[in-house]
Design a protein around this motif. Sequence first.
Motif, mmCIF file in Angstrom:
data_model
loop_
_atom_site.group_PDB
_atom_site.id
_atom_site.type_symbol
_atom_site.label_atom_id
_atom_site.label_comp_id
_atom_site.label_asym_id
_atom_site.label_seq_id
_atom_site.Cartn_x
_atom_site.Cartn_y
_atom_site.Cartn_z
ATOM 1 N N PHE A 1 0.858 -1.307 -0.097
ATOM 2 C CA PHE A 1 0.054 0.164 -0.042
ATOM 3 C C PHE A 1 0.767 1.250 -0.040
ATOM 4 C CE2 PHE A 1 -2.304 3.149 2.170
ATOM 5 C CZ PHE A 1 -3.416 3.440 1.575
ATOM 6 N N THR A 2 0.523 2.104 -0.903
ATOM 7 C CA THR A 2 1.229 3.652 -0.735
ATOM 8 C C THR A 2 0.208 4.648 -0.981
ATOM 9 O OG1 THR A 2 1.670 3.446 -3.192
ATOM 10 C CG2 THR A 2 3.371 2.663 -1.954
ATOM 11 N N HIS A 3 0.445 5.762 -0.427
ATOM 12 C CA HIS A 3 -0.493 6.859 -0.757
ATOM 13 C C HIS A 3 0.468 8.252 -0.468
ATOM 14 C CE1 HIS A 3 -4.225 9.030 -0.627
ATOM 15 N NE2 HIS A 3 -3.639 9.742 0.151
ATOM 16 N N VAL A 4 0.071 9.285 -1.405
ATOM 17 C CA VAL A 4 0.723 10.181 -1.432
ATOM 18 C C VAL A 4 -0.164 11.475 -1.164
ATOM 19 C CG1 VAL A 4 2.375 11.934 -2.835
ATOM 20 C CG2 VAL A 4 2.485 9.400 -3.182
ATOM 21 N N GLU A 5 0.215 12.649 -0.635
ATOM 22 C CA GLU A 5 -0.601 13.832 -0.284
ATOM 23 C C GLU A 5 0.405 15.300 -0.593
ATOM 24 O OE1 GLU A 5 -3.760 14.676 0.189
ATOM 25 O OE2 GLU A 5 -4.498 12.336 0.801
ATOM 26 N N HIS A 6 -0.096 16.236 -0.891
ATOM 27 C CA HIS A 6 0.641 17.252 -1.355
ATOM 28 C C HIS A 6 0.191 18.577 -0.455
ATOM 29 C CE1 HIS A 6 0.655 14.776 -4.914
ATOM 30 N NE2 HIS A 6 1.757 15.105 -5.183
ATOM 31 N N GLY A 7 1.144 19.416 -0.187
ATOM 32 C CA GLY A 7 0.897 20.820 0.360
ATOM 33 C C GLY A 7 1.604 21.773 -0.207
ATOM 34 N N ARG A 8 1.056 22.900 0.017
ATOM 35 C CA ARG A 8 1.648 24.108 -0.744
ATOM 36 C C ARG A 8 1.751 25.319 0.344
ATOM 37 N NH1 ARG A 8 0.097 21.236 -4.979
ATOM 38 N NH2 ARG A 8 1.409 21.405 -6.810
ATOM 39 N N LEU A 9 2.745 26.150 0.247
ATOM 40 C CA LEU A 9 2.714 27.426 0.831
ATOM 41 C C LEU A 9 3.010 28.514 -0.086
ATOM 42 C CD1 LEU A 9 2.518 29.281 3.322
ATOM 43 C CD2 LEU A 9 5.066 28.838 3.775
ATOM 44 N N ARG A 10 1.902 29.485 -0.667
ATOM 45 C CA ARG A 10 2.330 30.626 -1.265
ATOM 46 C C ARG A 10 2.876 31.889 -0.566
ATOM 47 N NH1 ARG A 10 2.448 30.627 -6.919
ATOM 48 N NH2 ARG A 10 2.142 32.694 -6.559
#
Length: 222
Positions: A152-161
């Motif tokens: 099992f794998t999972h990816v999430e993303h985050g950003r800071l403008r």
Amino acid sequence: MTRVPEGARVVLATRNAGKVRELRQLLAGAVPGLDVDAAVVDAGAVGAPDVVEDGVTFEQNALKKARAVAAHTGLIAVADDSGLAVDVLGGAPGIFSARWSGAHGEDRANLELLLAQLADVPDAHRGAEFVCAAALAVPSTPDARGVHSIHFTHVEHGRLRGTLLRAPVGEGGFGYDPILRPTGRDESTAQLSSAEKNAISHRGHAFRALLPYLVDALAARS
């Protein structure tokens, strides 16, 4: 033979103590009774090999690190890859952020080169963002040869403008923190306290989004 410290349940594919501390803080509130100091360890604690980050996206690099460390240790693994994406540079330095000046991890040289490249860019066009991909890899039980596959794998993303300053400001953080002023703030990222930074950072957003999947994986293996 892989050495796994007693009580270890999650390995963060980094040797950065700050990242380990952040993940421990998140898990402390999400898994009551979990001894996070023992449960969350870094790559050095388990003798994990360094993984070559040769992917062409943050997600590819994060997944590669998480999968490699999970297979090596048999533990749930979390990894992240992050960098700075500058609007007028078409998203560069991007995955090359840590080695923009040519040598990996030369924070000051990377920062100074970027500022020189943007010297003639007016303030209205100095938009940029920190980007993070956080990956989870959960290994299977070992086969007859003691080899772990990844089921099992999972990816999430985050950003800071934010907006890029013309000179470094602040002594905290690392990398490009002294030259990014987050949108809606008067300070650079390097002037924020750890708590303030974690609340709005790209890595904080990505780790918090990944947290439910990590908690589920821990529960399934308890």
